[in-house]
Design an enzyme around this catalytic site. Structure first.
Site, PDB file in Angstrom:
ATOM      1  NE  ARG A 101      23.790 -14.428  61.865  1.00  0.00           N
ATOM      2  CZ  ARG A 101      24.187 -13.276  61.316  1.00  0.00           C
ATOM      3  NH1 ARG A 101      23.301 -12.421  60.870  1.00  0.00           N
ATOM      4  NH2 ARG A 101      25.464 -12.987  61.212  1.00  0.00           N
ATOM      5  CG  HIS A 128      29.214 -11.890  64.881  1.00  0.00           C
ATOM      6  ND1 HIS A 128      29.312 -13.076  64.180  1.00  0.00           N
ATOM      7  CD2 HIS A 128      28.780 -10.970  63.979  1.00  0.00           C
ATOM      8  CE1 HIS A 128      28.927 -12.882  62.930  1.00  0.00           C
ATOM      9  NE2 HIS A 128      28.612 -11.610  62.771  1.00  0.00           N
ATOM     10  CD  GLN A 131      32.005  -8.956  61.323  1.00  0.00           C
ATOM     11  OE1 GLN A 131      30.982  -9.363  60.800  1.00  0.00           O
ATOM     12  NE2 GLN A 131      32.919  -8.286  60.649  1.00  0.00           N
ATOM     13  CG  ASP A 232      27.356  -3.760  65.281  1.00  0.00           C
ATOM     14  OD1 ASP A 232      26.824  -3.720  64.151  1.00  0.00           O
ATOM     15  OD2 ASP A 232      27.209  -4.710  66.073  1.00  0.00           O
ATOM     16  CB  CYS A 272      30.514  -6.045  61.754  1.00  0.00           C
ATOM     17  SG  CYS A 272      29.236  -5.322  62.781  1.00  0.00           S
ATOM     18  NE  ARG A 300      32.128 -12.787  58.968  1.00  0.00           N
ATOM     19  CZ  ARG A 300      30.817 -12.688  59.261  1.00  0.00           C
ATOM     20  NH1 ARG A 300      30.175 -11.552  59.110  1.00  0.00           N
ATOM     21  NH2 ARG A 300      30.166 -13.733  59.731  1.00  0.00           N
TER      22      ARG A 300
HETATM   23  N1   CP Z   1      28.246  -8.730  59.822  1.00  0.00           N
HETATM   24  C1   CP Z   1      27.330  -9.721  59.665  1.00  0.00           C
HETATM   25  O1   CP Z   1      27.312 -10.703  60.409  1.00  0.00           O
HETATM   26  O2   CP Z   1      26.520  -9.551  58.591  1.00  0.00           O
HETATM   27  P1   CP Z   1      25.186 -10.392  58.319  1.00  0.00           P
HETATM   28  O3   CP Z   1      24.232 -10.110  59.452  1.00  0.00           O
HETATM   29  O4   CP Z   1      24.683  -9.874  56.989  1.00  0.00           O
HETATM   30  O5   CP Z   1      25.543 -11.832  58.259  1.00  0.00           O
END
Ligand code: CP
Length: 321
Positions: A101, A128, A131, A232, A272, A300
């Site tokens: 990430r 992403h 997701q 989002d 998300c 997830r």
């Molecule tokens: N939706 C998502 O990726 O959540 P986090 O940022 O908590 O990992």
């Protein structure tokens, strides 16, 4: 070597296997799960905060019999300027896979190119994909049930996305909708329309799966007759200094009860997470009967276990995208 940097790293022909694996992992959770990552160590390199992605990956790796190693940027020499290429080469000598990430999408591409182990994009500023695959799985289980064809249940359905239509989740929905044969309507301020950087991948996804996307500044037109309303956060990680101006521009695109009333009667609300009720979504919609946000969060785990299982065993059997 198969990676997951963008949704288009999987072809439509591979998706039934991925979705079936996620369904099996969900059904069998707590029972016997084949230890497909036995003897493997996967590192999570995160330079941004995370609740869902970090915890679901760590739990998923352990449930598949592997070992998870969390590394923040400052735990390794990357934080002191060691090159991404050298980091990829060194970590490939120790590990079986990387889950990353970070901000710049080019960094995950460099890790994948310079290393010799699978790399999973756990969110960049551009995309992403974990997701969106979990989101699509959440919709397929609603619409196909346990016996139907999960991918067929998605084809032709309309998702309307509100807010920043150039953010990573919107970009990933553009690719997901293209691959899955869905129709995506994006609604937001003109300044937050999808950018040119997604065009090439979007065309590729649409040519593979037959889906499409459109952009409008009219939130009511986007919601009309939709199967799903999705939003989002308005202020993404790393953009906090722009927050007041962004919030003012985004305000007309909040998902409210009156916007939900324009959808199909059985439409779903998705987010998300993390969510900020009263900003991008009305609290009553977020907590309402059409909201499936916690199914998305749970899925997830199941979808990422499926991704780990296939990448950890050398990729999917069918032809790659
Ligand atoms: N939706 C998502 O990726 O959540 P986090 O940022 O908590 O990992």
């Amino acid at each position: 070597m198969q990676h997951l940097l963008a949704e288009t790293d999987f072809s439509p022909a591979q998706l039934p296997e991925l979705f079936a694996l996620a369904a099996t992992f969900k059904k069998n959770r707590g029972g016997h799960v084949p230890p497909v990552l036995s003897g493997q160590t996967w590192a999570l390199i995160f330079t941004k905060s995370s609740t869902r992605t970090r915890v679901s990956f760590e739990v998923g790796i352990r449930e598949l019999g592997g070992h998870a190693l969390f590394l923040s940027k400052n735990d390794i020499q990357l934080g002191r300027g060691e090159s991404i290429a050298d980091t990829a080469r060194v970590l490939s000598r120790y590990l079986h896979g990387l889950i990353v990430r970070t901000f710049d999408h080019a960094d995950v591409e460099t890790l994948a190119r310079e290393g010799s182990i699978p790399v999973i994009n756990a969110l960049t500023d551009f995309l992403h994909p974990c997701q969106i695959f979990a989101d699509a799985f959440s919709l397929s289980e609603r619409w196909a049930g346990t016996d139907g064809d999960p991918l067929a249940a998605l084809r032709g359905r309309t998702v309307a996305f509100f807010g920043d239509c150039a953010c990573n989740v919107a970009n990933s929905w553009i690719l997901g909708a293209g691959l899955l044969g869905m129709k995506l309507r994006l609604a937001g301020p003109e300044a937050f329309a999808p950018g040119p950087e997604i065009a090439e991948l979007a065309a590729r996804a649409a040519s593979l799966g037959g889906g499409s996307f459109s952009f409008t500044t009219d939130p009511e037109a986007a919601a009309e007759g939709a199967d799903v309303l999705y939003t989002d956060v308005w202020v993404s990680m790393g953009r906090e200094e722009e927050s007041a101006e962004r919030i003012e521009q985004m305000r007309p695109y909040a998902v409210t009860g009156s916007l939900m009333a324009r959808t199909k009667p059985d439409a779903l609300f998705m987010h998300c997470l993390p969510a900020y009720p009263g900003k991008e979504v009305e609290a009553s919609v977020l907590a309402g009967p059409q909201s499936i946000v916690f199914d998305q969060a749970e899925n997830r785990l199941h979808m990422q276990k499926a991704i780990l299982a296939v990448l950890g065993q050398g990729g999917l059997r069918r032809g790659r995208g």
